[in-house]
Scaffold this motif. Structure first.
Motif, mmCIF file in Angstrom:
data_model
loop_
_atom_site.group_PDB
_atom_site.id
_atom_site.type_symbol
_atom_site.label_atom_id
_atom_site.label_comp_id
_atom_site.label_asym_id
_atom_site.label_seq_id
_atom_site.Cartn_x
_atom_site.Cartn_y
_atom_site.Cartn_z
ATOM 1 N N VAL A 102 -33.351 -27.550 34.574
ATOM 2 C CA VAL A 102 -32.651 -26.928 33.450
ATOM 3 C C VAL A 102 -33.640 -26.800 32.305
ATOM 4 O O VAL A 102 -34.454 -27.689 32.061
ATOM 5 C CB VAL A 102 -31.414 -27.759 33.036
ATOM 6 N N SER A 117 -22.949 -23.953 35.304
ATOM 7 C CA SER A 117 -23.198 -22.854 36.241
ATOM 8 C C SER A 117 -23.672 -21.586 35.552
ATOM 9 O O SER A 117 -23.991 -20.593 36.220
ATOM 10 C CB SER A 117 -21.918 -22.545 37.027
ATOM 11 N N ASP A 131 -30.626 -22.867 29.934
ATOM 12 C CA ASP A 131 -30.550 -22.226 31.251
ATOM 13 C C ASP A 131 -30.494 -23.271 32.363
ATOM 14 O O ASP A 131 -31.522 -23.852 32.713
ATOM 15 C CB ASP A 131 -31.782 -21.342 31.490
ATOM 16 N N THR A 188 -38.280 -28.081 29.802
ATOM 17 C CA THR A 188 -37.691 -27.969 31.138
ATOM 18 C C THR A 188 -37.618 -29.355 31.760
ATOM 19 O O THR A 188 -38.612 -30.089 31.782
ATOM 20 C CB THR A 188 -38.515 -27.035 32.038
ATOM 21 N N ALA A 212 -30.074 -24.457 36.342
ATOM 22 C CA ALA A 212 -30.295 -23.945 37.694
ATOM 23 C C ALA A 212 -30.366 -25.161 38.619
ATOM 24 O O ALA A 212 -30.566 -26.289 38.163
ATOM 25 C CB ALA A 212 -31.581 -23.126 37.773
ATOM 26 N N PRO A 213 -30.182 -24.953 39.921
ATOM 27 C CA PRO A 213 -30.233 -26.105 40.832
ATOM 28 C C PRO A 213 -31.556 -26.865 40.720
ATOM 29 O O PRO A 213 -32.631 -26.291 40.888
ATOM 30 C CB PRO A 213 -30.077 -25.457 42.214
#
Length: 237
Positions: free
Chosen positions: A18, A101, A12, A32, A14-15
């Motif tokens: 990840v 993305s 996953d 993470t 994300a800005p």
């Protein structure tokens, strides 16, 4: 449902961070990475299910290995066998997809052997990606791999694009881990029953203090069972 080893990996992005999570017969783990300007500023992990009593110490080792490392350098960082190999793999997957993305989900099945033959398959986001037939560690199919040994796969992987290489590495590793289904591993089994040096848990001086945890294993061949099935994106599938 075919009896066999099942693994699901979800990445996953994300800005600024990840995550990558996996679940299989023996593990459920999450990594993470927090990053800025291409450099990892924090590494967090969680072992929701781990097979050996000494495994949790690998979370601190993972922080030491990757904190401050450029995302682009993760694959060259090394030290895999000093880490939990599963957390290490998840870290590399997360780093490789940090700029994506959209999430990526891999589903893997390696069937139990029938007359020595196993079927290994991988899907990416639900679409079939790889399908192998193996006898022991030798490929019977597809035709372009027939006759090769699993140990000869590196030269084929090197010819793939980024996505193809990642898929082949994931299915190769799963095919090896799937052999665990052929061995009884009762609670309390000492880690020293296995060869030393392959990962954090099996390092000399640690393996002697590590034992198989009760309730660590799940057979996802059972009807209604699937790895990571409680994640929101799989609730209605």
């Amino acid at each position: 449902m075919k009896p066999g080893y099942r693994r699901r990996i979800v990445i996953d992005p994300a800005p600024g961070h990840v995550s990558a999570e996996l679940e299989d017969d023996y593990h459920r783990m999450l990594v993470t990475l927090t990053h800025a300007d291409g450099v990892v500023t924090a590494v967090t992990s969680d072992m929701k299910r781990n097979p050996w009593t000494m495994c949790p110490g690998a979370m601190d080792q993972l922080q030491r290995t990757f904190t401050g490392v450029k995302l682009a350098d993760f694959a060259r960082r090394g030290e895999k066998t000093q880490n939990c190999t599963h957390l290490h793999d998840l870290s590399l997957f997360a780093a490789a997809h940090a700029a994506d993305s959209a999430p990526v989900a891999y589903d893997i099945l390696v069937t139990d052997a029938v007359d020595g033959v196993r079927e290994a398959s991988l899907t990416r986001n639900g679409a079939p990606c790889l399908a192998w037939t193996l006898k022991g560690e030798e490929f019977l199919a597809p035709a372009d791999l027939a006759g090769r040994h699993m140990g000869q796969l590196n030269e084929v992987i090197a010819q793939q694009d980024k996505a193809g290489a990642e898929a082949m590495r994931i299915l190769r590793w799963a095919s090896l881990i799937a052999h665990g289904r052929t061995r009884a591993m009762p609670a309390g089994m000492p880690a020293t029953d296995f060869p030393l040096g392959s990962c954090f848990n099996f390092q000399t001086g640690r393996a002697e203090e590590s034992f198989r945890r009760p309730g660590a294993d799940i057979d996802f061949s059972q009807p209604g069972a699937a790895p990571l099935a409680d994640r929101p994106e799989f609730q209605n599938t």
